[in-house]
Design an enzyme around this catalytic site. Structure first.
Site, PDB file in Angstrom:
ATOM      1  N   LYS A  61      40.628  45.590   7.366  1.00 48.45           N
ATOM      2  CA  LYS A  61      41.438  44.544   8.004  1.00 48.45           C
ATOM      3  C   LYS A  61      42.941  44.786   7.819  1.00 48.45           C
ATOM      4  O   LYS A  61      43.352  45.603   6.988  1.00 48.45           O
ATOM      5  CB  LYS A  61      41.026  43.177   7.432  1.00 48.45           C
ATOM      6  CG  LYS A  61      39.568  42.795   7.747  1.00 48.45           C
ATOM      7  CD  LYS A  61      39.250  41.371   7.281  1.00 48.45           C
ATOM      8  CE  LYS A  61      37.825  40.978   7.621  1.00 48.45           C
ATOM      9  NZ  LYS A  61      37.523  39.569   7.234  1.00 48.45           N
ATOM     10  N   TYR A 105      34.859  37.828  17.153  1.00 48.16           N
ATOM     11  CA  TYR A 105      34.469  36.773  16.219  1.00 48.16           C
ATOM     12  C   TYR A 105      33.960  35.515  16.935  1.00 48.16           C
ATOM     13  O   TYR A 105      33.996  34.433  16.354  1.00 48.16           O
ATOM     14  CB  TYR A 105      35.636  36.417  15.300  1.00 48.16           C
ATOM     15  CG  TYR A 105      35.775  37.330  14.090  1.00 48.16           C
ATOM     16  CD1 TYR A 105      34.787  37.375  13.097  1.00 48.16           C
ATOM     17  CD2 TYR A 105      36.892  38.138  13.921  1.00 48.16           C
ATOM     18  CE1 TYR A 105      34.916  38.193  11.988  1.00 48.16           C
ATOM     19  CE2 TYR A 105      37.026  38.967  12.809  1.00 48.16           C
ATOM     20  CZ  TYR A 105      36.029  38.987  11.849  1.00 48.16           C
ATOM     21  OH  TYR A 105      36.157  39.793  10.737  1.00 48.16           O
ATOM     22  N   PHE A 160      38.527  27.661  10.636  1.00 41.62           N
ATOM     23  CA  PHE A 160      39.461  28.757  10.370  1.00 41.62           C
ATOM     24  C   PHE A 160      39.502  29.787  11.497  1.00 41.62           C
ATOM     25  O   PHE A 160      40.118  30.845  11.351  1.00 41.62           O
ATOM     26  CB  PHE A 160      39.113  29.448   9.046  1.00 41.62           C
ATOM     27  CG  PHE A 160      37.688  29.947   8.963  1.00 41.62           C
ATOM     28  CD1 PHE A 160      37.308  31.143   9.542  1.00 41.62           C
ATOM     29  CD2 PHE A 160      36.725  29.194   8.296  1.00 41.62           C
ATOM     30  CE1 PHE A 160      36.000  31.603   9.468  1.00 41.62           C
ATOM     31  CE2 PHE A 160      35.398  29.653   8.214  1.00 41.62           C
ATOM     32  CZ  PHE A 160      35.040  30.859   8.798  1.00 41.62           C
ATOM     33  N   ARG A 218      27.578  45.667   2.267  1.00 46.88           N
ATOM     34  CA  ARG A 218      27.952  44.326   1.800  1.00 46.88           C
ATOM     35  C   ARG A 218      28.056  44.273   0.276  1.00 46.88           C
ATOM     36  O   ARG A 218      28.866  43.523  -0.273  1.00 46.88           O
ATOM     37  CB  ARG A 218      26.988  43.279   2.359  1.00 46.88           C
ATOM     38  CG  ARG A 218      27.155  43.150   3.893  1.00 46.88           C
ATOM     39  CD  ARG A 218      26.292  42.081   4.501  1.00 46.88           C
ATOM     40  NE  ARG A 218      26.729  40.730   4.207  1.00 46.88           N
ATOM     41  CZ  ARG A 218      27.710  40.104   4.861  1.00 46.88           C
ATOM     42  NH1 ARG A 218      28.348  40.697   5.847  1.00 46.88           N
ATOM     43  NH2 ARG A 218      28.032  38.874   4.530  1.00 46.88           N
ATOM     44  N   THR A 263      32.684  37.156   0.047  1.00 49.27           N
ATOM     45  CA  THR A 263      33.739  36.817   1.007  1.00 49.27           C
ATOM     46  C   THR A 263      35.031  36.395   0.305  1.00 49.27           C
ATOM     47  O   THR A 263      36.120  36.848   0.666  1.00 49.27           O
ATOM     48  CB  THR A 263      33.269  35.671   1.923  1.00 49.27           C
ATOM     49  OG1 THR A 263      31.987  36.007   2.454  1.00 49.27           O
ATOM     50  CG2 THR A 263      34.239  35.433   3.049  1.00 49.27           C
ATOM     51  N   ARG A 269      36.527  43.810  -2.359  1.00 46.23           N
ATOM     52  CA  ARG A 269      37.250  42.529  -2.323  1.00 46.23           C
ATOM     53  C   ARG A 269      37.758  42.122  -3.701  1.00 46.23           C
ATOM     54  O   ARG A 269      38.844  41.541  -3.818  1.00 46.23           O
ATOM     55  CB  ARG A 269      36.357  41.460  -1.699  1.00 46.23           C
ATOM     56  CG  ARG A 269      36.301  41.611  -0.156  1.00 46.23           C
ATOM     57  CD  ARG A 269      35.191  40.832   0.449  1.00 46.23           C
ATOM     58  NE  ARG A 269      35.290  40.760   1.918  1.00 46.23           N
ATOM     59  CZ  ARG A 269      34.308  40.347   2.694  1.00 46.23           C
ATOM     60  NH1 ARG A 269      33.147  39.970   2.172  1.00 46.23           N
ATOM     61  NH2 ARG A 269      34.476  40.305   4.002  1.00 46.23           N
ATOM     62  N   HIS A 273      35.543  43.791   6.789  1.00 45.66           N
ATOM     63  CA  HIS A 273      34.426  43.122   7.470  1.00 45.66           C
ATOM     64  C   HIS A 273      33.232  44.060   7.439  1.00 45.66           C
ATOM     65  O   HIS A 273      33.397  45.279   7.564  1.00 45.66           O
ATOM     66  CB  HIS A 273      34.770  42.830   8.936  1.00 45.66           C
ATOM     67  CG  HIS A 273      33.555  42.522   9.778  1.00 45.66           C
ATOM     68  ND1 HIS A 273      33.009  41.272   9.844  1.00 45.66           N
ATOM     69  CD2 HIS A 273      32.757  43.327  10.530  1.00 45.66           C
ATOM     70  CE1 HIS A 273      31.920  41.321  10.626  1.00 45.66           C
ATOM     71  NE2 HIS A 273      31.757  42.552  11.053  1.00 45.66           N
TER      72      HIS A 273
HETATM   73  P1  GTP Z   1      32.745  39.282   7.321  1.00 48.37           P
HETATM   74  O1  GTP Z   1      32.162  40.560   6.820  1.00 48.37           O
HETATM   75  O2  GTP Z   1      34.207  39.403   7.611  1.00 48.37           O
HETATM   76  O3  GTP Z   1      31.954  38.653   8.428  1.00 48.37           O
HETATM   77  O4  GTP Z   1      32.702  38.323   6.058  1.00 48.37           O
HETATM   78  P2  GTP Z   1      31.514  37.438   5.533  1.00 48.37           P
HETATM   79  O5  GTP Z   1      30.256  37.691   6.279  1.00 48.37           O
HETATM   80  O6  GTP Z   1      31.543  37.638   4.049  1.00 48.37           O
HETATM   81  O7  GTP Z   1      32.053  35.977   5.845  1.00 48.37           O
HETATM   82  P3  GTP Z   1      31.770  35.011   7.103  1.00 48.37           P
HETATM   83  O8  GTP Z   1      30.997  35.730   8.146  1.00 48.37           O
HETATM   84  O9  GTP Z   1      31.272  33.731   6.567  1.00 48.37           O
HETATM   85  O10 GTP Z   1      33.250  34.773   7.597  1.00 48.37           O
HETATM   86  C1  GTP Z   1      33.874  35.724   8.434  1.00 48.37           C
HETATM   87  C2  GTP Z   1      35.299  35.893   7.997  1.00 48.37           C
HETATM   88  O11 GTP Z   1      36.002  34.682   8.237  1.00 48.37           O
HETATM   89  C3  GTP Z   1      35.530  36.187   6.503  1.00 48.37           C
HETATM   90  O12 GTP Z   1      35.448  37.544   6.156  1.00 48.37           O
HETATM   91  C4  GTP Z   1      36.938  35.687   6.311  1.00 48.37           C
HETATM   92  O13 GTP Z   1      37.876  36.688   6.691  1.00 48.37           O
HETATM   93  C5  GTP Z   1      37.038  34.543   7.277  1.00 48.37           C
HETATM   94  N1  GTP Z   1      36.896  33.281   6.581  1.00 48.37           N
HETATM   95  C6  GTP Z   1      35.778  32.749   6.027  1.00 48.37           C
HETATM   96  N2  GTP Z   1      36.046  31.565   5.441  1.00 48.37           N
HETATM   97  C7  GTP Z   1      37.381  31.371   5.631  1.00 48.37           C
HETATM   98  C8  GTP Z   1      38.269  30.320   5.285  1.00 48.37           C
HETATM   99  O14 GTP Z   1      37.913  29.330   4.645  1.00 48.37           O
HETATM  100  N3  GTP Z   1      39.583  30.478   5.673  1.00 48.37           N
HETATM  101  C9  GTP Z   1      40.011  31.565   6.380  1.00 48.37           C
HETATM  102  N4  GTP Z   1      41.299  31.655   6.737  1.00 48.37           N
HETATM  103  N5  GTP Z   1      39.193  32.549   6.729  1.00 48.37           N
HETATM  104  C10 GTP Z   1      37.912  32.465   6.358  1.00 48.37           C
HETATM  105 MG    MG Z   2      30.069  37.652   8.445  1.00 46.72          MG
END
Ligand code: GTP
Ligand code: MG
Length: 138
Positions: free
Chosen positions: A9, A49, A57, A85, A91, A102, A115
């Protein structure tokens, strides 16, 4: 053999962390079979997305993803989706296990450096979003 889509990212490309993050993938046995550095438009970030479009968010997430270059890549290996992962960590960097991408590099839950696809089915869709067949060199 399984493949997954990974994105380094904008927070990470800005800090010159592409190589360090790729080293973690390779050390875990994941092979980078395709990779390119691109700048997403806001519209492309919203399209990628779209599953999160109802989340509070969504605006912040898509503006961030369009705020600078990203490196999109296809990682290949045994159980690549889950393995990636594991290497990424939780996350929210506060919850991420020591040694994960992370834990070491993410700045916040939003600017969390990487991601990764969450299942083989979504991996196939996400890979097709960014890459054509001839760009995948196993
Ligand atoms: P990805 O691999 O990026 O999909 O991450 P994930 O699967 O661990 O998380 P999820 O799919 O739930 O959320 C997708 C993305 O949204 C996250 O990686 C974050 O970058 C973003 N995100 C999630 N929660 C928040 C939040 O509370 N605030 C903000 N600004 N971004 C968020
Ligand atoms: Mg995700």
């Amino acid at each position: 053999i399984e493949r997954t889509l990974s994105i380094i990212k904008p927070d990470a490309t800005r800090r010159n962390l592409t190589g360090k993050i790729n080293a973690k993938f390779e050390d875990a046995g994941l092979r980078i079979v395709a990779q390119k550095r691109i700048q997403l438009s806001l519209q492309q970030a919203q399209q990628f997305y779209a599953v999160h479009s109802a989340r509070p968010f969504f605006g912040e997430l898509t503006e961030f993803m369009a705020s600078g270059p990203v490196v999109v890549q296809v990682l290949e290996g045994e159980g690549a989706v889950l393995k990636n992962r594991e290497v990424m960590g939780a996350t929210n960097p506060k919850d991420a296990a020591p040694g994960t991408v992370r834990a070491e590099f993410a700045e916040s839950v939003g600017e969390n450096s990487v991601h990764g696809s969450d299942a083989p089915e979504t991996a196939a869709q996400e890979i097709a979003f960014f890459f054509s067949g001839i760009e995948l060199v196993g």
